[in-house]
Write a protein that holds these residues in place. Structure first.
Motif, PDB file in Angstrom:
ATOM      1  N   GLU A 106       0.818  -1.204   0.000  1.00 34.01           N
ATOM      2  CA  GLU A 106       0.000   0.000   0.000  1.00 34.01           C
ATOM      3  C   GLU A 106       0.856   1.261   0.000  1.00 34.01           C
ATOM      4  N   MET A 107       0.253   2.358  -0.473  1.00 37.51           N
ATOM      5  CA  MET A 107       0.913   3.664  -0.514  1.00 37.51           C
ATOM      6  C   MET A 107       0.435   4.512   0.659  1.00 37.51           C
ATOM      7  N   PRO A 108       1.329   4.873   1.584  1.00 37.23           N
ATOM      8  CA  PRO A 108       0.919   5.771   2.666  1.00 37.23           C
ATOM      9  C   PRO A 108       0.954   7.223   2.197  1.00 37.23           C
ATOM     10  N   VAL A 109       0.115   8.039   2.816  1.00 34.55           N
ATOM     11  CA  VAL A 109       0.072   9.476   2.535  1.00 34.55           C
ATOM     12  C   VAL A 109       0.354  10.207   3.835  1.00 34.55           C
ATOM     13  N   PHE A 110       1.357  11.080   3.817  1.00 32.31           N
ATOM     14  CA  PHE A 110       1.705  11.873   4.990  1.00 32.31           C
ATOM     15  C   PHE A 110       1.359  13.336   4.733  1.00 32.31           C
ATOM     16  N   ALA A 111       0.629  13.944   5.658  1.00 31.27           N
ATOM     17  CA  ALA A 111       0.400  15.386   5.639  1.00 31.27           C
ATOM     18  C   ALA A 111       1.324  15.997   6.681  1.00 31.27           C
ATOM     19  N   LEU A 112       2.346  16.696   6.226  1.00 30.24           N
ATOM     20  CA  LEU A 112       3.319  17.304   7.138  1.00 30.24           C
ATOM     21  C   LEU A 112       2.864  18.722   7.457  1.00 30.24           C
ATOM     22  N   TYR A 113       2.805  19.026   8.757  1.00 28.26           N
ATOM     23  CA  TYR A 113       2.161  20.267   9.197  1.00 28.26           C
ATOM     24  C   TYR A 113       2.921  20.841  10.387  1.00 28.26           C
ATOM     25  N   ASN A 114       4.128  21.318  10.135  1.00 30.03           N
ATOM     26  CA  ASN A 114       4.980  21.785  11.229  1.00 30.03           C
ATOM     27  C   ASN A 114       5.775  23.026  10.857  1.00 30.03           C
ATOM     28  N   VAL A 115       5.422  23.679   9.759  1.00 33.76           N
ATOM     29  CA  VAL A 115       6.187  24.843   9.327  1.00 33.76           C
ATOM     30  C   VAL A 115       6.017  25.968  10.360  1.00 33.76           C
ATOM     31  N   PRO A 116       7.060  26.743  10.628  1.00 30.18           N
ATOM     32  CA  PRO A 116       6.922  27.848  11.586  1.00 30.18           C
ATOM     33  C   PRO A 116       5.798  28.813  11.194  1.00 30.18           C
ATOM     34  N   GLY A 117       4.999  29.214  12.196  1.00 27.05           N
ATOM     35  CA  GLY A 117       3.914  30.151  11.945  1.00 27.05           C
ATOM     36  C   GLY A 117       2.746  29.567  11.198  1.00 27.05           C
ATOM     37  N   ARG A 118       2.561  28.250  11.260  1.00 28.16           N
ATOM     38  CA  ARG A 118       1.484  27.615  10.499  1.00 28.16           C
ATOM     39  C   ARG A 118       0.118  28.191  10.883  1.00 28.16           C
ATOM     40  N   ASP A 119      -0.768  28.228   9.907  1.00 26.57           N
ATOM     41  CA  ASP A 119      -2.144  28.685  10.077  1.00 26.57           C
ATOM     42  C   ASP A 119      -2.210  30.098  10.651  1.00 26.57           C
ATOM     43  N   CYS A 120      -1.177  30.905  10.422  1.00 25.57           N
ATOM     44  CA  CYS A 120      -1.154  32.293  10.922  1.00 25.57           C
ATOM     45  C   CYS A 120      -1.481  32.355  12.416  1.00 25.57           C
ATOM     46  N   SER A 121      -1.090  31.298  13.148  1.00 27.32           N
ATOM     47  CA  SER A 121      -1.307  31.218  14.600  1.00 27.32           C
ATOM     48  C   SER A 121      -2.785  31.204  14.974  1.00 27.32           C
ATOM     49  N   ASN A 122      -3.643  30.728  14.074  1.00 33.60           N
ATOM     50  CA  ASN A 122      -5.075  30.641  14.349  1.00 33.60           C
ATOM     51  C   ASN A 122      -5.420  29.311  15.004  1.00 33.60           C
ATOM     52  N   TYR A 123      -6.568  28.705  14.646  1.00 30.95           N
ATOM     53  CA  TYR A 123      -7.046  27.510  15.331  1.00 30.95           C
ATOM     54  C   TYR A 123      -6.030  26.372  15.335  1.00 30.95           C
TER      55      TYR A 123
END
Length: 396
Positions: A106-123
């Motif tokens: 199977e092919m796994p899918v990774f969503a990487l979500y750790n960039v500095p200032g992500r989501d403009c510091s919102n939710y």
């Protein structure tokens, strides 16, 4: 009472086991995936434990069909999100997931979500503290993936929502420049792995014009990435997503040949006019153009249209009511430019505590306090199953 509680617990385990088996068999009978080398189907990771707890509670109260729907939903292939783990944790977990997927073909899918200032510091604010910390974290992901196959959805909102877009940058654009450095580093590090494909952020079709997002993709290193993704965690229809993807891919090919992104057709153009432009200006074969993937995790009913004039900030992206699961994920899209249709957002997990311009704490559209971003949202999970299009379970 103790004997009764023990019996209920045993019953719940048996019910959960039965519910788990049926959807898995149903998924196994889905349409065949491509016969090309490499994984032929997408990987289903371990589910949020709160999903199974909800399913058991539903089953114990006789709501067996709803329970089966929750289990079927979380046993459908979806992305694994990483963002709050330490480098050691993300390396260990990515290695475990890729090896488990490889054993299953199977092919796994990774969503990487750790960039500095992500989501403009919102939710969903957070992320690494600076570029150096982020690069070390990406290195850890790369060590975990190693030589195995993987698709990487790199940093949702990283290019569609730059620090400069939310007023968090200085006059010199220091943070925005750092964002491009970080995204480029991730592209170079992960694409250098033998089995990894990296896709960059475009937001969604109702956000940036093609002429706006393409220069950002170019600065983000799209030339060295496999491609891009659109509609992550959003609600646009499959048709809108595929058309937007084709326009972006065509514009990227035009720019790579020396053209100007400002002249590229946008999604607001009549399709016939855009098709004419593509025929006249894009001569790159599809296999050499940038490919894309889309998110259909919650787009079964399309966009939510907020009540006119009711909210100062309707936050139409944030836990909108009565949405449904979209088409099932697949590596077989029938489109030479679209590598996959994915469930990038984990359906059933909250977008955050939506206030829609009010003082809160309740979400005024729901009358409840929404869970924090990433937490399981039982009410929304049931809606996604109930309004799934196509239906998740037979007989609807």
């Amino acid at each position: 009472m103790r004997r009764r509680s023990t019996a209920l617990f045993g019953t719940s385990i048996a019910l959960a086991a039965a519910l788990l088996a049926a959807p898995a068999a149903q998924h196994a009978e889905a349409a065949p995936e491509p016969a090309a080398a490499g994984p032929r189907r997408l990987h289903t990771p371990e589910a949020n434990p709160d999903a199974y707890r909800q399913a058991v509670r539903l089953a114990l109260t006789g709501r067996l069909r709803e329970a089966a729907g929750i289990v079927a939903m979380v046993r459908t292939p979806h992305a694994v999100w990483y963002g709050d783990q330490s480098p050691a944790e993300v390396e260990r977990d990515a290695r475990a997931v890729t090896r488990r997927a490889a054993r299953a073909g199977e092919m796994p899918v990774f969503a990487l979500y750790n960039v500095p200032g992500r989501d403009c510091s919102n939710y969903s604010g957070g992320g690494a503290s600076d570029t150096a910390e982020y690069q070390a974290w990406i290195d850890a992901v790369a060590r975990g993936v190693g030589r195995e196959q993987a698709m990487v959805v790199l940093e949702p909102d990283s290019l569609a929502l730059l620090p400069d877009d939310c007023g968090q940058d200085d006059d010199e654009g220091t943070l925005t420049a750092a964002r491009y450095t970080e995204v480029n580093y991730a592209v170079d590090t992960l694409e250098s792995l033998p089995g990894t494909r990296v896709y960059l952020d475009t937001g969604h079709p109702d956000w940036h014009a093609v002429s706006s997002i393409v220069p950002r993709l170019v600065k983000g290193g799209i030339e060295r990435a496999t491609g891009f993704y659109t509609n992550a965690s959003n609600y646009n229809t499959d048709d809108a997503n595929s058309w937007y993807g084709r326009l972006i891919s065509s514009c990227l090919a035009h720019v790579a040949d020396g053209g100007d992104a400002a002249g590229c057709p946008d999604r607001t153009w009549p399709r016939e006019d855009a098709e004419d432009w593509i025929r006249a200006n894009v001569h790159t074969p599809p296999e050499r153009m940038k490919h894309f993937v889309t998110d259909s995790s919650r787009n079964g009913r399309g966009l939510w249209i907020p009540p006119d004039g009711k909210y100062t900030d309707p936050e139409d992206w944030c836990n909108p009511p009565d949405r449904g699961l979209g088409a099932r994920p697949t590596l077989r899209t029938g489109d030479p430019l679209q590598d996959a249709r994915l469930w990038i957002k984990t359906p059933g997990e909250s977008d955050g505590r939506c206030l829609r311009g009010t003082d809160g704490p309740e979400d005024p559209e729901r009358g409840t306090v929404d869970p924090e971003a990433g937490e399981w949202f039982p009410q929304q999970a049931l809606e996604l199953v109930e309004f799934a299009e196509p239906p998740l379970l037979p007989g609807r």
